[in-house]
Design an enzyme around this catalytic site. Structure first.
Site, PDB file in Angstrom:
ATOM      1  CG  HIS A  72      -2.045  -0.933   1.181  1.00 35.95           C
ATOM      2  ND1 HIS A  72      -3.081  -0.914   2.076  1.00 35.95           N
ATOM      3  CD2 HIS A  72      -2.307  -1.957   0.328  1.00 35.95           C
ATOM      4  CE1 HIS A  72      -3.948  -1.864   1.776  1.00 35.95           C
ATOM      5  NE2 HIS A  72      -3.496  -2.527   0.715  1.00 35.95           N
ATOM      6  CE1 TYR A 201      -5.302   3.668   8.728  1.00 27.49           C
ATOM      7  CE2 TYR A 201      -5.883   3.391  11.041  1.00 27.49           C
ATOM      8  CZ  TYR A 201      -5.091   3.088   9.958  1.00 27.49           C
ATOM      9  OH  TYR A 201      -4.061   2.170  10.102  1.00 27.49           O
ATOM     10  N   PRO A 293      -3.945   0.270  18.552  1.00 23.65           N
ATOM     11  CG  PRO A 293      -5.556  -1.321  18.104  1.00 23.65           C
ATOM     12  CD  PRO A 293      -4.994  -0.502  19.197  1.00 23.65           C
ATOM     13  CE  LYS A 297       3.605   3.596  13.201  1.00 20.02           C
ATOM     14  NZ  LYS A 297       4.069   3.064  11.921  1.00 20.02           N
ATOM     15  CE1 TYR A 385      -0.368   2.735   7.332  1.00 21.16           C
ATOM     16  CE2 TYR A 385      -1.348   3.587   9.350  1.00 21.16           C
ATOM     17  CZ  TYR A 385      -1.333   2.669   8.312  1.00 21.16           C
ATOM     18  OH  TYR A 385      -2.281   1.660   8.271  1.00 21.16           O
TER      19      TYR A 385
HETATM   20  P1  FAS Z   1       2.844 -11.300  22.081  1.00 17.64           P
HETATM   21  O1  FAS Z   1       1.880 -11.004  23.167  1.00 17.64           O
HETATM   22  O2  FAS Z   1       2.416 -11.402  20.683  1.00 17.64           O
HETATM   23  O3  FAS Z   1       3.654 -12.652  22.409  1.00 17.64           O
HETATM   24  C1  FAS Z   1       4.035 -12.967  23.729  1.00 17.64           C
HETATM   25  C2  FAS Z   1       4.158 -14.482  23.807  1.00 17.64           C
HETATM   26  O4  FAS Z   1       4.670 -14.808  25.102  1.00 17.64           O
HETATM   27  C3  FAS Z   1       2.815 -15.189  23.683  1.00 17.64           C
HETATM   28  O5  FAS Z   1       2.902 -16.214  22.718  1.00 17.64           O
HETATM   29  C4  FAS Z   1       2.543 -15.749  25.083  1.00 17.64           C
HETATM   30  O6  FAS Z   1       1.867 -16.987  25.049  1.00 17.64           O
HETATM   31  C5  FAS Z   1       3.945 -15.909  25.623  1.00 17.64           C
HETATM   32  N1  FAS Z   1       4.005 -15.828  27.085  1.00 17.64           N
HETATM   33  C6  FAS Z   1       3.407 -14.910  27.882  1.00 17.64           C
HETATM   34  N2  FAS Z   1       3.699 -15.165  29.175  1.00 17.64           N
HETATM   35  C7  FAS Z   1       4.500 -16.278  29.185  1.00 17.64           C
HETATM   36  C8  FAS Z   1       5.115 -17.041  30.220  1.00 17.64           C
HETATM   37  N3  FAS Z   1       4.975 -16.714  31.504  1.00 17.64           N
HETATM   38  N4  FAS Z   1       5.862 -18.124  29.872  1.00 17.64           N
HETATM   39  C9  FAS Z   1       6.040 -18.442  28.552  1.00 17.64           C
HETATM   40  N5  FAS Z   1       5.465 -17.769  27.527  1.00 17.64           N
HETATM   41  C10 FAS Z   1       4.704 -16.703  27.861  1.00 17.64           C
HETATM   42  N6  FAS Z   1      -0.762  -4.594  16.616  1.00 17.64           N
HETATM   43  C11 FAS Z   1      -0.889  -3.987  15.422  1.00 17.64           C
HETATM   44  O7  FAS Z   1       0.117  -3.488  14.898  1.00 17.64           O
HETATM   45  N7  FAS Z   1      -2.108  -3.935  14.783  1.00 17.64           N
HETATM   46  C12 FAS Z   1      -3.227  -4.508  15.340  1.00 17.64           C
HETATM   47  O8  FAS Z   1      -4.303  -4.448  14.765  1.00 17.64           O
HETATM   48  C13 FAS Z   1      -3.134  -5.161  16.576  1.00 17.64           C
HETATM   49  N8  FAS Z   1      -4.220  -5.772  17.145  1.00 17.64           N
HETATM   50  C14 FAS Z   1      -4.087  -6.380  18.360  1.00 17.64           C
HETATM   51  C15 FAS Z   1      -5.180  -7.034  18.983  1.00 17.64           C
HETATM   52  C16 FAS Z   1      -5.046  -7.648  20.233  1.00 17.64           C
HETATM   53  C17 FAS Z   1      -6.244  -8.335  20.881  1.00 17.64           C
HETATM   54  C18 FAS Z   1      -3.814  -7.622  20.899  1.00 17.64           C
HETATM   55  C19 FAS Z   1      -3.656  -8.247  22.280  1.00 17.64           C
HETATM   56  C20 FAS Z   1      -2.715  -6.993  20.296  1.00 17.64           C
HETATM   57  C21 FAS Z   1      -2.852  -6.382  19.020  1.00 17.64           C
HETATM   58  N9  FAS Z   1      -1.773  -5.766  18.384  1.00 17.64           N
HETATM   59  C22 FAS Z   1      -1.869  -5.158  17.189  1.00 17.64           C
HETATM   60  C23 FAS Z   1      -0.507  -5.731  18.988  1.00 17.64           C
HETATM   61  C24 FAS Z   1       0.164  -7.051  18.752  1.00 17.64           C
HETATM   62  O9  FAS Z   1       0.284  -7.298  17.394  1.00 17.64           O
HETATM   63  C25 FAS Z   1       1.452  -7.011  19.510  1.00 17.64           C
HETATM   64  O10 FAS Z   1       2.108  -5.768  19.356  1.00 17.64           O
HETATM   65  C26 FAS Z   1       2.413  -8.115  19.139  1.00 17.64           C
HETATM   66  O11 FAS Z   1       1.750  -9.346  19.221  1.00 17.64           O
HETATM   67  C27 FAS Z   1       3.578  -8.000  20.089  1.00 17.64           C
HETATM   68  O12 FAS Z   1       4.362  -9.121  19.942  1.00 17.64           O
HETATM   69  P2  FAS Z   1       5.136  -9.709  21.210  1.00 17.64           P
HETATM   70  O13 FAS Z   1       5.846  -8.596  21.896  1.00 17.64           O
HETATM   71  O14 FAS Z   1       5.875 -10.862  20.690  1.00 17.64           O
HETATM   72  O15 FAS Z   1       4.003 -10.169  22.240  1.00 17.64           O
HETATM   73  C1  PHB Z   2      -5.566  -4.655  10.746  1.00 16.55           C
HETATM   74  O1  PHB Z   2      -5.714  -4.897   9.525  1.00 16.55           O
HETATM   75  O2  PHB Z   2      -5.760  -5.513  11.632  1.00 16.55           O
HETATM   76  C2  PHB Z   2      -5.156  -3.270  11.168  1.00 16.55           C
HETATM   77  C3  PHB Z   2      -4.705  -2.386  10.204  1.00 16.55           C
HETATM   78  C4  PHB Z   2      -4.320  -1.109  10.597  1.00 16.55           C
HETATM   79  C5  PHB Z   2      -4.411  -0.746  11.933  1.00 16.55           C
HETATM   80  C6  PHB Z   2      -4.864  -1.651  12.897  1.00 16.55           C
HETATM   81  C7  PHB Z   2      -5.245  -2.918  12.508  1.00 16.55           C
HETATM   82  O3  PHB Z   2      -4.049   0.500  12.312  1.00 16.55           O
END
Ligand code: FAS
Ligand code: PHB
Length: 399
Positions: A72, A201, A293, A297, A385
């Site tokens: 994009h 957005y 989100p 980022k 962005y």
């Molecule tokens: P993560 O949380 O992905 O990974 C951490 C890992 O550690 C998990 O697999 C967990 O099981 C493990 N863990 C935790 N505690 C532990 C323990 N005690 N022992 C062993 N393992 C353990 N970001 C965007 O950019 N766009 C989005 O749209 C977006 N939507 C999101 C929606 C939700 C519901 C959430 C929660 C996050 C969202 N995010 C989004 C942010 C998301 O993408 C995170 O930034 C990303 O997963 C971060 O990656 P990690 O830091 O690896 O953490």
């Molecule tokens: C998504 O596609 O999940 C998405 C894209 C842009 C955002 C957040 C989520 O800012």
């Protein structure tokens, strides 16, 4: 068991770090409490910054991304029934983002793990970190009910917002900054073509909406909802009606409805924990910071953290030079805070806050109108962005 770096968590932060260390010849073991299916099944991020794409390429893991990712060069803002496009590539000298779901990134990282010598212990439970302030840290855990211990030189807490890493830093050492938003995002996945070939957005009096996608046939939509709302309050029909209203007639023209096959609500918060180091423990990703989100980022920040941490660990082992490790927290936080600012600002511009009065609403609309007509304002959005420099490979991260 013994290794050089114990990595807690097999999410994006943990797996990118493990691949980077394997590529550098640094021994590491990933301890993940869940199964691969669980981690890969989480529907989360959708947009990769240019730096994340470059890292996938550097790791030689970009084949599917190149084939299936959607590049994009622009993004769109909708308000008061209108829509305008920000030509990010034109404003940033050709930079772009790639739409490629976090689930796909995790699949690529997991699929390549064994052949790259990335060791992952799934279903590692009851983790406990010991000896973090000494020179012989260790991680105790159980697997299948059997107590085990992993001796290491360093621990990388890539264990997300609810992990054990940050919780292992004494309260009198850790400084936390937080903003909890009075709303969440209700998101769906549906096998319908996206309403636009790029993201939209939308700021509306009812609240925020986002039209995103995962492929030319799979759409991802979000609407802002109150913290008291539940998924059962939102039928597909209500959801689609609200998306169309909030996007407005021009942006929603041609929108294709269809049954959702995933529906979830995520709360929004801005959060930073400092420092990102405590003795032999290093925090990376959501373990150290959370962004709303809106700015796409979250996962990208996790990637930039571990790109810097991998570089620092490699310098330590290759040249017995601790300067990277000593500078990691400040360097990572310099980029984290800029992403926190952008994500907080963009959320404030596009969402309806419960305590907003008529003046505050007019300020939002006036700022959107100003952005619509200002190359300078659009350039500021575009460069944030697509992603500020990630600071790996010698690239400065604190521009
Ligand atoms: P993560 O949380 O992905 O990974 C951490 C890992 O550690 C998990 O697999 C967990 O099981 C493990 N863990 C935790 N505690 C532990 C323990 N005690 N022992 C062993 N393992 C353990 N970001 C965007 O950019 N766009 C989005 O749209 C977006 N939507 C999101 C929606 C939700 C519901 C959430 C929660 C996050 C969202 N995010 C989004 C942010 C998301 O993408 C995170 O930034 C990303 O997963 C971060 O990656 P990690 O830091 O690896 O953490
Ligand atoms: C998504 O596609 O999940 C998405 C894209 C842009 C955002 C957040 C989520 O800012």
């Amino acid at each position: 068991m013994r290794t050089q770096v114990a990595i807690i968590g097999a999410g994006p932060a943990g797996l990118f770090l493990a691949h980077l260390l394997a590529r550098a010849g640094v021994d590491a073991v990933v301890l993940e409490r869940r199964t691969r299916d669980y981690v890969e099944g989480r529907v989360r991020a959708g947009v990769l910054e240019q730096g994340t794409v470059a890292l996938m390429e550097r790791l030689g893991l970009d084949a599917r991304l190149r084939a299936e990712g959607l590049v994009h060069t622009g993004t769109n803002l909708a308000y008061d029934g209108e829509i305008f496009r920000i030509d990010m590539a034109a404003l940033t000298g050709g930079s772009a983002v790639t739409v490629y779901g976090q689930q796909e990134v995790m699949r690529d990282l997991f699929d390549a793990a064994e052949s790259r010598g990335v060791r992952i212990v799934f279903e590692a439970e009851d983790l406990r970190l010991d000896g973090l302030t000494g020179d012989r840290p260790s991680v105790a855990f159980t697997r299948n009910g059997v107590a085990q211990s992993l001796a290491c030189d360093f621990v990388a807490a890539c264990d997300g917002f609810h992990g054990v890493g940050r919780a292992s830093i004494p309260a009198d050492v850790l400084k936390v900054y937080e903003r909890v938003y009075p709303f969440g995002w209700l998101g769906i996945l549906a096998e319908v073509p996206p309403v636009n070939h790029e993201l939209i957005y939308a700021n509306h009096a009812h609240g925020f909406a986002l039209a995103s996608m995962r492929s030319p046939t799979r759409s991802r939509y979000y609407v802002q909802v109150g913290l008291d709302e539940r998924i059962e309050d939102w039928s597909d029909e209500r959801f689609w009606d609200e998306v169309e209203t909030r996007l407005g007639p021009q942006a929603s023209a041609g929108l294709v409805r269809g049954p959702s096959f995933e529906k979830s609500i995520a709360p929004l918060r801005s959060f930073v924990a400092e420092p990102m180091r405590y003795g032999r423990l290093f925090l990376a990703g959501d373990a150290a910071h959370i962004v709303p989100p809106t700015g796409a980022k979250g996962m990208n920040l996790a990637v930039s953290d571990v790109a810097m941490l991998a570089e620092a660990l490699t310098l330590h082992y290759a040249e017995r030079d601790a300067s990277g490790l000593d500078g990691y927290s400040a360097r990572a936080l310099a980029r984290v805070w800029k992403a926190e600012r952008f994500s907080w600002w963009f959320t404030g511009l596009t969402h309806r806050f419960p305590d907003m009065d008529a003046f505050a609403r007019r300020m939002q609309v006036a700022e959107l109108a100003y952005i619509r007509g200002s190359k300078a304002a659009q350039t500021a959005i575009a460069e944030n962005y697509v992603g500020l420099p990630m600071g790996f490979g010698g690239e400065p991260s604190n521009r």
